[in-house]
Design an enzyme around this catalytic site. Structure first.
Site, PDB file in Angstrom:
ATOM      1  N   GLY A   8      41.962  36.318  54.928  1.00 48.87           N
ATOM      2  CA  GLY A   8      41.618  36.508  53.502  1.00 48.87           C
ATOM      3  C   GLY A   8      40.113  37.039  53.710  1.00 48.87           C
ATOM      4  N   GLY A  11      37.991  38.238  50.220  1.00 49.47           N
ATOM      5  CA  GLY A  11      38.025  37.466  49.245  1.00 49.47           C
ATOM      6  C   GLY A  11      36.550  36.650  48.865  1.00 49.47           C
ATOM      7  N   ILE A  35      44.776  41.824  53.191  1.00 52.22           N
ATOM      8  CA  ILE A  35      45.920  42.636  52.930  1.00 52.22           C
ATOM      9  C   ILE A  35      45.162  43.655  52.044  1.00 52.22           C
ATOM     10  CG2 ILE A  35      48.106  41.315  52.732  1.00 52.22           C
ATOM     11  CD1 ILE A  35      47.600  40.768  49.926  1.00 52.22           C
ATOM     12  N   ILE A  54      49.156  37.557  56.291  1.00 54.04           N
ATOM     13  CA  ILE A  54      49.552  36.435  57.109  1.00 54.04           C
ATOM     14  C   ILE A  54      51.067  35.928  56.823  1.00 54.04           C
ATOM     15  CG2 ILE A  54      47.346  35.240  56.721  1.00 54.04           C
ATOM     16  CD1 ILE A  54      48.648  33.579  54.542  1.00 54.04           C
ATOM     17  N   TYR A 143      49.222  25.107  43.011  1.00 54.42           N
ATOM     18  CA  TYR A 143      48.181  25.277  44.012  1.00 54.42           C
ATOM     19  C   TYR A 143      48.013  24.126  44.772  1.00 54.42           C
ATOM     20  CZ  TYR A 143      43.219  26.340  45.480  1.00 54.42           C
ATOM     21  OH  TYR A 143      42.067  26.568  46.168  1.00 54.42           O
TER      22      TYR A 143
HETATM   23  P1  NAD Z   1      40.060  34.630  47.235  1.00 56.03           P
HETATM   24  O1  NAD Z   1      41.070  34.697  46.207  1.00 56.03           O
HETATM   25  O2  NAD Z   1      38.945  35.358  46.522  1.00 56.03           O
HETATM   26  O3  NAD Z   1      40.688  35.527  48.405  1.00 56.03           O
HETATM   27  C1  NAD Z   1      41.797  35.199  49.047  1.00 56.03           C
HETATM   28  C2  NAD Z   1      42.088  36.350  50.040  1.00 56.03           C
HETATM   29  O4  NAD Z   1      43.522  36.288  50.334  1.00 56.03           O
HETATM   30  C3  NAD Z   1      41.913  37.849  49.113  1.00 56.03           C
HETATM   31  O5  NAD Z   1      41.254  38.709  49.645  1.00 56.03           O
HETATM   32  C4  NAD Z   1      43.541  38.228  49.128  1.00 56.03           C
HETATM   33  O6  NAD Z   1      43.564  39.776  49.440  1.00 56.03           O
HETATM   34  C5  NAD Z   1      43.946  37.589  50.780  1.00 56.03           C
HETATM   35  N1  NAD Z   1      45.339  37.355  50.724  1.00 56.03           N
HETATM   36  C6  NAD Z   1      46.193  37.005  49.692  1.00 56.03           C
HETATM   37  N2  NAD Z   1      47.463  37.236  50.338  1.00 56.03           N
HETATM   38  C7  NAD Z   1      47.356  37.467  51.612  1.00 56.03           C
HETATM   39  C8  NAD Z   1      48.348  37.619  52.772  1.00 56.03           C
HETATM   40  N3  NAD Z   1      49.458  37.515  52.340  1.00 56.03           N
HETATM   41  N4  NAD Z   1      47.758  38.064  53.863  1.00 56.03           N
HETATM   42  C9  NAD Z   1      46.395  38.321  54.093  1.00 56.03           C
HETATM   43  N5  NAD Z   1      45.551  38.148  52.937  1.00 56.03           N
HETATM   44  C10 NAD Z   1      45.902  37.646  51.807  1.00 56.03           C
HETATM   45  O7  NAD Z   1      40.022  33.190  47.566  1.00 56.03           O
HETATM   46  P2  NAD Z   1      38.678  32.215  48.261  1.00 56.03           P
HETATM   47  O8  NAD Z   1      38.000  31.675  46.928  1.00 56.03           O
HETATM   48  O9  NAD Z   1      37.964  33.163  49.048  1.00 56.03           O
HETATM   49  O10 NAD Z   1      39.330  31.081  49.045  1.00 56.03           O
HETATM   50  C11 NAD Z   1      39.600  30.915  50.328  1.00 56.03           C
HETATM   51  C12 NAD Z   1      40.168  29.510  50.667  1.00 56.03           C
HETATM   52  O11 NAD Z   1      39.235  28.706  50.027  1.00 56.03           O
HETATM   53  C13 NAD Z   1      41.408  29.538  50.086  1.00 56.03           C
HETATM   54  O12 NAD Z   1      42.315  28.660  50.782  1.00 56.03           O
HETATM   55  C14 NAD Z   1      41.164  28.499  48.912  1.00 56.03           C
HETATM   56  O13 NAD Z   1      42.256  27.681  48.565  1.00 56.03           O
HETATM   57  C15 NAD Z   1      39.992  27.821  49.186  1.00 56.03           C
HETATM   58  N6  NAD Z   1      39.167  27.225  48.143  1.00 56.03           N
HETATM   59  C16 NAD Z   1      38.346  28.178  47.381  1.00 56.03           C
HETATM   60  C17 NAD Z   1      37.514  27.650  46.472  1.00 56.03           C
HETATM   61  C18 NAD Z   1      36.715  28.568  45.622  1.00 56.03           C
HETATM   62  O14 NAD Z   1      36.137  28.079  44.500  1.00 56.03           O
HETATM   63  N7  NAD Z   1      36.565  29.771  45.978  1.00 56.03           N
HETATM   64  C19 NAD Z   1      37.732  26.537  46.285  1.00 56.03           C
HETATM   65  C20 NAD Z   1      38.342  25.393  46.858  1.00 56.03           C
HETATM   66  C21 NAD Z   1      38.970  25.932  47.953  1.00 56.03           C
HETATM   67  C1  AKB Z   2      40.284  27.232  42.010  1.00 53.07           C
HETATM   68  O1  AKB Z   2      39.881  26.683  40.821  1.00 53.07           O
HETATM   69  O2  AKB Z   2      41.724  27.505  42.251  1.00 53.07           O
HETATM   70  C2  AKB Z   2      39.519  27.019  43.207  1.00 53.07           C
HETATM   71  C3  AKB Z   2      39.399  25.710  43.738  1.00 53.07           C
HETATM   72  C4  AKB Z   2      38.822  24.666  43.244  1.00 53.07           C
HETATM   73  O3  AKB Z   2      40.346  25.443  44.589  1.00 53.07           O
HETATM   74  N1  AKB Z   2      38.231  27.522  42.983  1.00 53.07           N
END
Ligand code: NAD
Ligand code: AKB
Length: 317
Positions: A8, A11, A35, A54, A143
């Site tokens: 990921g 992201g 991806i 993944i 989620y």
């Molecule tokens: P994001 O949605 O910005 O990025 C996720 C990435 O995963 C994307 O680039 C997407 O293309 C990729 N992806 C999706 N399906 C896939 C697959 N099958 N194989 C490979 N790649 C794939 O998410 P993020 O904000 O960077 O979050 C990363 C992690 O942090 C996640 O586990 C999320 O739950 C956690 N998280 C994020 C936040 C937030 O506010 N950003 C808060 C709490 C937890």
């Molecule tokens: C979402 O809003 O889904 C994320 C998180 C808090 O996990 N930013």
């Protein structure tokens, strides 16, 4: 020398964490995967990048052996708002994808796996204020269900197989480099884009909606600190609560208005509101502070100043 794989990587978190890891461990030692075939040029130009899902365990195994990977930062996931629109898809990516990652790490006897969890593991029956480290986990969203189950799976791999898994329950993350990917806390990023562009911001939660949030530099530091922590000092393997600050949507509007007085916001809560209402307003991160000396740097106004100046440069405004 560590050989790291980031899933990921294209992201919101991955696009910044990957660069921080390349700075630390050397560009060629950090393999970015996603991806997305067209990630940010910074990611492509600063080190190796492979398109890998993944959900494809053979491809995951293939790149892990080819690059001799010994640490995985597993970021690929489907976030809350997107997951509510397609719960089966979210279950598949967030649960089966996580299991594929843990399995290759176990089979290859990797040193460590870092897995972000979320405040979404909490639900309406969790205490709304100072949500404890150990508390009721009955999330109301798909989620949250996948994140809570994922935490249990991480715990299980640690206890059953001795795999060194480490997790963080991130709050909503705010950043300027890559826009967030379908979460509920995305309004707290989108408001800055509207402010800098001089547009009226339509906010999909009510002004009094208060959630825990964190600025991305602190989120990256938290992950790197946890990755470096001595294993013996870690009381939790599922995930540590980490907090920086909590604010209402109205308080965020006021913080931005100190820099951009003309900002206009209209509040039009939609389906995101129910998700936001199911999460706590504040969380207790004492365990992370005690076990690996977690301490955030940014407050809300310092974040607003930094966000606005970086977005102005990024957007050429
Ligand atoms: P994001 O949605 O910005 O990025 C996720 C990435 O995963 C994307 O680039 C997407 O293309 C990729 N992806 C999706 N399906 C896939 C697959 N099958 N194989 C490979 N790649 C794939 O998410 P993020 O904000 O960077 O979050 C990363 C992690 O942090 C996640 O586990 C999320 O739950 C956690 N998280 C994020 C936040 C937030 O506010 N950003 C808060 C709490 C937890
Ligand atoms: C979402 O809003 O889904 C994320 C998180 C808090 O996990 N930013």
């Amino acid at each position: 020398m560590r050989r790291i794989l980031v899933t990921g990587a294209a992201g919101q978190i991955g696009s910044e964490l990957t660069l921080a890891l390349r700075d630390r461990y050397g560009e060629s030692n950090v393999l970015a995967t996603d991806i997305n075939p067209k990630p940010d040029p910074d990611l492509l130009e600063s080190g190796p990048y492979e398109v890998v899902s993944i959900l494809d365990p053979d491809s995951l195994a293939h790149v892990s052996y080819r690059y001799n990977i010994d640490v995985i930062y597993h970021l690929a996931a489907i976030l809350s708002a997107t997951a509510e629109g397609n719960p089966d898809f979210a279950w598949n990516v967030n649960i089966n994808g996580l299991k594929n990652v843990l399995d290759i790490a176990r089979q290859k006897s990797m040193d460590r796996v870092l897995v972000p969890s979320s405040i979404a593991v909490f639900g309406p029956s969790t205490p709304k204020h100072n949500a404890p480290q150990d508390t009721v986990l009955r999330p109301g969203t798909m989620y949250g269900v996948t994140k809570a189950a994922g935490e249990l799976l991480c715990d299980y791999y640690w206890k059953k197989y001795g795999l060194d898994v480490r997790g963080i329950r991130y709050p909503g993350l705010i950043s300027w480099k890559t826009e967030p990917g379908g979460g509920t806390t995305d309004y707290a990023v989108a408001i800055y884009y509207a402010a800098v562009r001089g547009e009226t911001f339509k906010c999909f939660v009510s002004p009094d909606t208060t959630l825990p949030m964190m600025y991305m530099p602190d989120a990256i530091d938290a992950m790197l600190q946890l990755a470096d922590a001595k294993p013996d000092g870690l009381r939790y393997r599922n995930a540590y609560n980490v907090a920086a600050f909590s604010f209402s949507a109205k308080e965020l509007e006021e913080s931005i208005r100190k820099e951009i007085p003309g900002l206009e916001v209209v509040y039009e809560p939609d389906y995101h509101q129910e998700i936001a209402d199911s999460w706590p307003a504040t969380i207790d991160d004492t365990a992370a502070r005690e076990d690996w000396q977690w301490k955030p740097e940014y407050d809300i106004d310092a974040m607003s100043r930094d966000m606005i100046s970086n977005l102005r440069i990024k957007l050429g405004l």
